[in-house]
Scaffold this motif. Sequence first.
Motif, PDB file in Angstrom:
ATOM      1  N   THR A 186      10.636 -12.631 -19.248  1.00 19.81           N
ATOM      2  CA  THR A 186       9.214 -12.296 -19.122  1.00 19.81           C
ATOM      3  C   THR A 186       8.978 -10.818 -19.443  1.00 19.81           C
ATOM      4  N   LEU A 187       9.801  -9.938 -18.876  1.00 14.08           N
ATOM      5  CA  LEU A 187       9.656  -8.512 -19.145  1.00 14.08           C
ATOM      6  C   LEU A 187       9.884  -8.185 -20.624  1.00 14.08           C
ATOM      7  N   ALA A 188      10.885  -8.803 -21.231  1.00 10.17           N
ATOM      8  CA  ALA A 188      11.133  -8.580 -22.657  1.00 10.17           C
ATOM      9  C   ALA A 188       9.949  -9.061 -23.491  1.00 10.17           C
ATOM     10  N   SER A 189       9.341 -10.167 -23.081  1.00 13.88           N
ATOM     11  CA  SER A 189       8.161 -10.682 -23.785  1.00 13.88           C
ATOM     12  C   SER A 189       6.977  -9.737 -23.648  1.00 13.88           C
ATOM     13  N   VAL A 190       6.798  -9.179 -22.456  1.00 15.32           N
ATOM     14  CA  VAL A 190       5.717  -8.208 -22.236  1.00 15.32           C
ATOM     15  C   VAL A 190       5.941  -6.978 -23.108  1.00 15.32           C
ATOM     16  N   PHE A 191       7.169  -6.479 -23.159  1.00 16.07           N
ATOM     17  CA  PHE A 191       7.488  -5.311 -23.981  1.00 16.07           C
ATOM     18  C   PHE A 191       7.211  -5.604 -25.460  1.00 16.07           C
ATOM     19  N   ALA A 192       7.730  -6.711 -25.944  1.00 18.11           N
ATOM     20  CA  ALA A 192       7.537  -7.075 -27.355  1.00 18.11           C
ATOM     21  C   ALA A 192       6.063  -7.323 -27.663  1.00 18.11           C
ATOM     22  N   SER A 193       5.352  -7.964 -26.763  1.00 15.26           N
ATOM     23  CA  SER A 193       3.918  -8.208 -26.965  1.00 15.26           C
ATOM     24  C   SER A 193       3.138  -6.906 -26.994  1.00 15.26           C
ATOM     25  N   GLY A 194       3.494  -5.982 -26.110  1.00 14.84           N
ATOM     26  CA  GLY A 194       2.836  -4.679 -26.100  1.00 14.84           C
ATOM     27  C   GLY A 194       3.066  -3.919 -27.391  1.00 14.84           C
ATOM     28  N   ALA A 195       4.293  -3.923 -27.871  1.00 13.77           N
ATOM     29  CA  ALA A 195       4.599  -3.250 -29.139  1.00 13.77           C
ATOM     30  C   ALA A 195       3.858  -3.913 -30.294  1.00 13.77           C
ATOM     31  N   GLY A 196       3.831  -5.233 -30.290  1.00 20.26           N
ATOM     32  CA  GLY A 196       3.118  -5.959 -31.341  1.00 20.26           C
ATOM     33  C   GLY A 196       1.621  -5.715 -31.293  1.00 20.26           C
ATOM     34  N   LEU A 216      12.650  -1.029 -12.373  1.00 17.07           N
ATOM     35  CA  LEU A 216      12.130   0.181 -11.734  1.00 17.07           C
ATOM     36  C   LEU A 216      13.179   0.973 -10.955  1.00 17.07           C
ATOM     37  N   CYS A 217      14.351   0.392 -10.755  1.00 20.03           N
ATOM     38  CA  CYS A 217      15.422   1.104 -10.054  1.00 20.03           C
ATOM     39  C   CYS A 217      16.471   1.659 -11.015  1.00 20.03           C
ATOM     40  N   CYS A 218      16.271   1.455 -12.287  1.00 18.86           N
ATOM     41  CA  CYS A 218      17.272   1.842 -13.286  1.00 18.86           C
ATOM     42  C   CYS A 218      16.661   2.805 -14.305  1.00 18.86           C
ATOM     43  N   PRO A 219      17.028   4.091 -14.245  1.00 16.84           N
ATOM     44  CA  PRO A 219      16.453   5.026 -15.212  1.00 16.84           C
ATOM     45  C   PRO A 219      16.808   4.682 -16.656  1.00 16.84           C
ATOM     46  N   PHE A 220      17.967   4.091 -16.877  1.00 16.20           N
ATOM     47  CA  PHE A 220      18.353   3.709 -18.229  1.00 16.20           C
ATOM     48  C   PHE A 220      17.477   2.570 -18.744  1.00 16.20           C
ATOM     49  N   CYS A 221      17.179   1.608 -17.885  1.00 15.26           N
ATOM     50  CA  CYS A 221      16.323   0.482 -18.261  1.00 15.26           C
ATOM     51  C   CYS A 221      14.891   0.947 -18.510  1.00 15.26           C
ATOM     52  N   THR A 222      14.380   1.753 -17.596  1.00 13.76           N
ATOM     53  CA  THR A 222      13.009   2.238 -17.698  1.00 13.76           C
ATOM     54  C   THR A 222      12.822   3.137 -18.912  1.00 13.76           C
ATOM     55  N   SER A 223      13.870   3.844 -19.318  1.00 12.53           N
ATOM     56  CA  SER A 223      13.730   4.763 -20.451  1.00 12.53           C
ATOM     57  C   SER A 223      13.358   4.033 -21.740  1.00 12.53           C
ATOM     58  N   ALA A 224      13.767   2.792 -21.908  1.00  9.21           N
ATOM     59  CA  ALA A 224      13.360   2.038 -23.105  1.00  9.21           C
ATOM     60  C   ALA A 224      11.848   1.827 -23.115  1.00  9.21           C
ATOM     61  N   TRP A 225      11.285   1.534 -21.954  1.00  5.94           N
ATOM     62  CA  TRP A 225       9.838   1.339 -21.845  1.00  5.94           C
ATOM     63  C   TRP A 225       9.096   2.660 -22.051  1.00  5.94           C
ATOM     64  N   VAL A 226       9.612   3.721 -21.449  1.00  4.99           N
ATOM     65  CA  VAL A 226       8.981   5.036 -21.601  1.00  4.99           C
ATOM     66  C   VAL A 226       9.047   5.476 -23.063  1.00  4.99           C
ATOM     67  N   ALA A 227      10.208   5.325 -23.681  1.00  4.12           N
ATOM     68  CA  ALA A 227      10.352   5.717 -25.087  1.00  4.12           C
ATOM     69  C   ALA A 227       9.406   4.915 -25.961  1.00  4.12           C
ATOM     70  N   GLY A 228       9.288   3.626 -25.714  1.00  9.96           N
ATOM     71  CA  GLY A 228       8.357   2.795 -26.481  1.00  9.96           C
ATOM     72  C   GLY A 228       6.929   3.279 -26.343  1.00  9.96           C
ATOM     73  N   THR A 229       6.548   3.605 -25.119  1.00  8.26           N
ATOM     74  CA  THR A 229       5.193   4.117 -24.866  1.00  8.26           C
ATOM     75  C   THR A 229       4.971   5.447 -25.573  1.00  8.26           C
ATOM     76  N   LEU A 230       5.943   6.353 -25.466  1.00  5.77           N
ATOM     77  CA  LEU A 230       5.792   7.659 -26.101  1.00  5.77           C
ATOM     78  C   LEU A 230       5.781   7.567 -27.626  1.00  5.77           C
ATOM     79  N   VAL A 231       6.585   6.681 -28.190  1.00  3.05           N
ATOM     80  CA  VAL A 231       6.595   6.514 -29.647  1.00  3.05           C
ATOM     81  C   VAL A 231       5.250   5.963 -30.125  1.00  3.05           C
ATOM     82  N   CYS A 232       4.695   5.000 -29.410  1.00  5.65           N
ATOM     83  CA  CYS A 232       3.364   4.498 -29.771  1.00  5.65           C
ATOM     84  C   CYS A 232       2.336   5.615 -29.657  1.00  5.65           C
TER      85      CYS A 232
END
Length: 163
Positions: A21-31, A109-125
């Motif tokens: 579900t989270l991967a789908s949300v990420f991919a949908s947001g990027a799309g 939300l407890c993993c800085p490495f995991c969250t960094s992919a979401w943050v990087a995606g947001t910042l790149v957009c």
Amino acid sequence: MTKDAGQYDDHSDVPLGGYATLASVFASGAGAFALLARRRGVRLPETVPPWDVVLLGTATYKASRLLTRDKVTSFVRAPFSRRTGEGEGNEVIDEPRGDGLRRAVGDLLCCPFCTSAWVAGTLVCSYTAAPRLTRLVCGGLGALTAADWLQYAWTWTQQAAES
């Protein structure tokens, strides 16, 4: 004891459906961003200068630490995690809780490495749509990172002087 063929690991508590579900949300947001940007005529940058990559990376690091470890942002993690310890400086250690999607969000939300992919995606957009604003925000997060390192350096210096 043999592992069940339908089981992902020996603990069987990995929330694969929540991760999907989270991967789908990420991919949908990027799309959705790509589609919206295209409709609005946003052009991708020809190049990304190395300095901007460093700036984006530093900001990604700091923003992911703020989201996953800072005491003040505990309210974001609290529905999905519980405090298990104190870290250095203003950081705390949280552990995910719950099952399914709740557990998957807790893992994120407890993993800085995991969250960094979401943050990087947001910042790149954001960098694509508003590079000057994004550089400013990233510069602020970069300054905060430098300030943290200086705080630690000062503490280490004081501790060395006292020993």
